[in-house]
Design an enzyme around this catalytic site. Structure first.
Site, mmCIF file in Angstrom:
data_model
loop_
_atom_site.group_PDB
_atom_site.id
_atom_site.type_symbol
_atom_site.label_atom_id
_atom_site.label_comp_id
_atom_site.label_asym_id
_atom_site.label_seq_id
_atom_site.Cartn_x
_atom_site.Cartn_y
_atom_site.Cartn_z
ATOM 1 N N GLU A 124 1.919 -4.659 -10.127
ATOM 2 C CA GLU A 124 3.127 -5.499 -9.524
ATOM 3 C C GLU A 124 4.076 -5.929 -10.689
ATOM 4 O OE1 GLU A 124 5.802 -6.536 -7.452
ATOM 5 O OE2 GLU A 124 4.621 -5.800 -6.321
ATOM 6 N N ASN A 154 4.671 -3.499 -15.850
ATOM 7 C CA ASN A 154 5.802 -2.757 -15.608
ATOM 8 C C ASN A 154 5.383 -1.495 -15.551
ATOM 9 O OD1 ASN A 154 8.281 -0.982 -15.578
ATOM 10 N ND2 ASN A 154 9.479 -2.612 -16.599
ATOM 11 N N SER A 155 5.054 -0.710 -14.461
ATOM 12 C CA SER A 155 4.467 0.572 -14.372
ATOM 13 C C SER A 155 5.489 1.865 -14.782
ATOM 14 C CB SER A 155 3.831 0.856 -13.181
ATOM 15 O OG SER A 155 4.743 0.690 -12.216
ATOM 16 N N LEU A 179 4.684 2.938 -2.170
ATOM 17 C CA LEU A 179 5.121 2.759 -0.926
ATOM 18 C C LEU A 179 6.118 1.832 -0.636
ATOM 19 C CD1 LEU A 179 1.931 3.946 -0.503
ATOM 20 C CD2 LEU A 179 1.505 1.966 0.969
ATOM 21 N N ASP A 210 11.783 0.295 -4.233
ATOM 22 C CA ASP A 210 13.238 -0.164 -4.191
ATOM 23 C C ASP A 210 14.116 1.387 -4.338
ATOM 24 O OD1 ASP A 210 15.686 -1.190 -4.839
ATOM 25 O OD2 ASP A 210 14.999 -2.585 -6.052
ATOM 26 N N THR A 252 0.790 -2.027 4.906
ATOM 27 C CA THR A 252 1.783 -2.856 4.072
ATOM 28 C C THR A 252 2.598 -3.849 5.125
ATOM 29 O OG1 THR A 252 3.458 -1.434 3.853
ATOM 30 C CG2 THR A 252 1.718 -1.009 2.297
#
Length: 263
Positions: free
Chosen positions: A106, A139-140, A159, A162, A237
């Site tokens: 995240e 930051n994946s 999931l 953005d 979620t």
């Protein structure tokens, strides 16, 4: 090793109390710009990722410069929830796959802190459970190969990402052809990518990218129907629950990592 504060670190006020954190104290912007320069620690390589901060049951704190036999034989992270939000999917997956280590990734700091405290509270109130779950602020879109070895992951989740509606911002989308190259690198052959959104245009985009990529193929509908994970995509979620309450529609794309002869 680089210390990345996980579910065993941070020392928040909920730690060890068994009392779940309250979301209203951890509210943040709905999304962050993944292309902006954020300054937080990240491991130089997967071997530098300090898992004792995340999974103390499996990686007891010891001399970080030397991997003992126990740590060398400990399980690796197998599931990654990219953009994990408030951690609902991880909490749902943990009892379904108690022998699999999983991590949420995240970008937002307050949301990451909430998930960390949530996991600590669940561990305290349910001894022996949720030890396989953790979260990391990162930051994946930039650092996935810093956390996972080649062919390490068996499941990746995206999931309600953005949508970045403006065409000039499409490069910020977490599913794209060049990012799928990185996801394919860290996924084992047979591993599965799960995506879901309530934005039809984004759903079409993600499916199109996956269909075009030579290292992914669609999972047959008959397999999707019996996969216990699929139900969680839309129910576990906060975003999924919100869509359901409003009677909204969701668009899934579930694809399997495949092999090419030249690999």
């Amino acid at each position: 090793m680089t210390r990345t504060s996980g579910a065993n670190g941070g020392g928040g006020q909920q730690q060890g109390s068994g009392k779940l954190p309250r979301k209203r104290f951890y509210r943040a912007r709905a999304h962050s710009n993944p292309l902006s320069d954020s300054h937080f620690p990240f491991p130089i390589s997967p071997d530098d990722f300090d898992l004792s901060q995340h999974y103390p049951r499996y990686y007891p704190a010891a001399d970080k410069g030397d991997l003992g036999d126990g740590e060398a034989n400990a399980p690796l992270i197998r599931f990654a929830d990219v953009g994990c939000g408030f951690g609902g999917l991880l909490v749902g997956l943990s009892p379904l796959f108690p022998d699999k280590l999983m991590i949420g990734m995240e970008l937002r700091d307050k949301v990451t802190e909430y998930v960390k405290e949530r996991v600590l509270a669940l561990r305290a109130s349910n001894p022996g459970q949720y030890d396989n779950v953790s979260v990391v602020r990162t930051n994946s879109m930039k650092y996935i190969p810093n956390y996972f070895r080649k062919a390490q992951l068996s499941k990746m989740f995206f999931l309600f990402p953005d949508p970045h509606f403006k065409e000039k911002n499409h490069r910020r989308r977490v599913i794209s052809m060049h990012l799928l190259d990185e996801y394919a690198y860290v996924m084992e052959v047979g591993g599965i990518i799960y995506t879901i959104t309530d934005v039809e245009e984004l759903g079409i985009w993600m499916r199109s990218c996956l269909e075009k990529h030579p290292l992914f193929e669609a999972v047959p509908e008959e397999e999707i129907k019996v996969d216990p994970v699929v139900t969680l995509l839309s129910t576990a979620t906060e975003e999924g629950q919100k869509v359901a309450r409003n009677g909204g529609q969701t668009f899934q794309a579930i694809f399997r990592r495949i092999s090419l002869q030249e690999e």
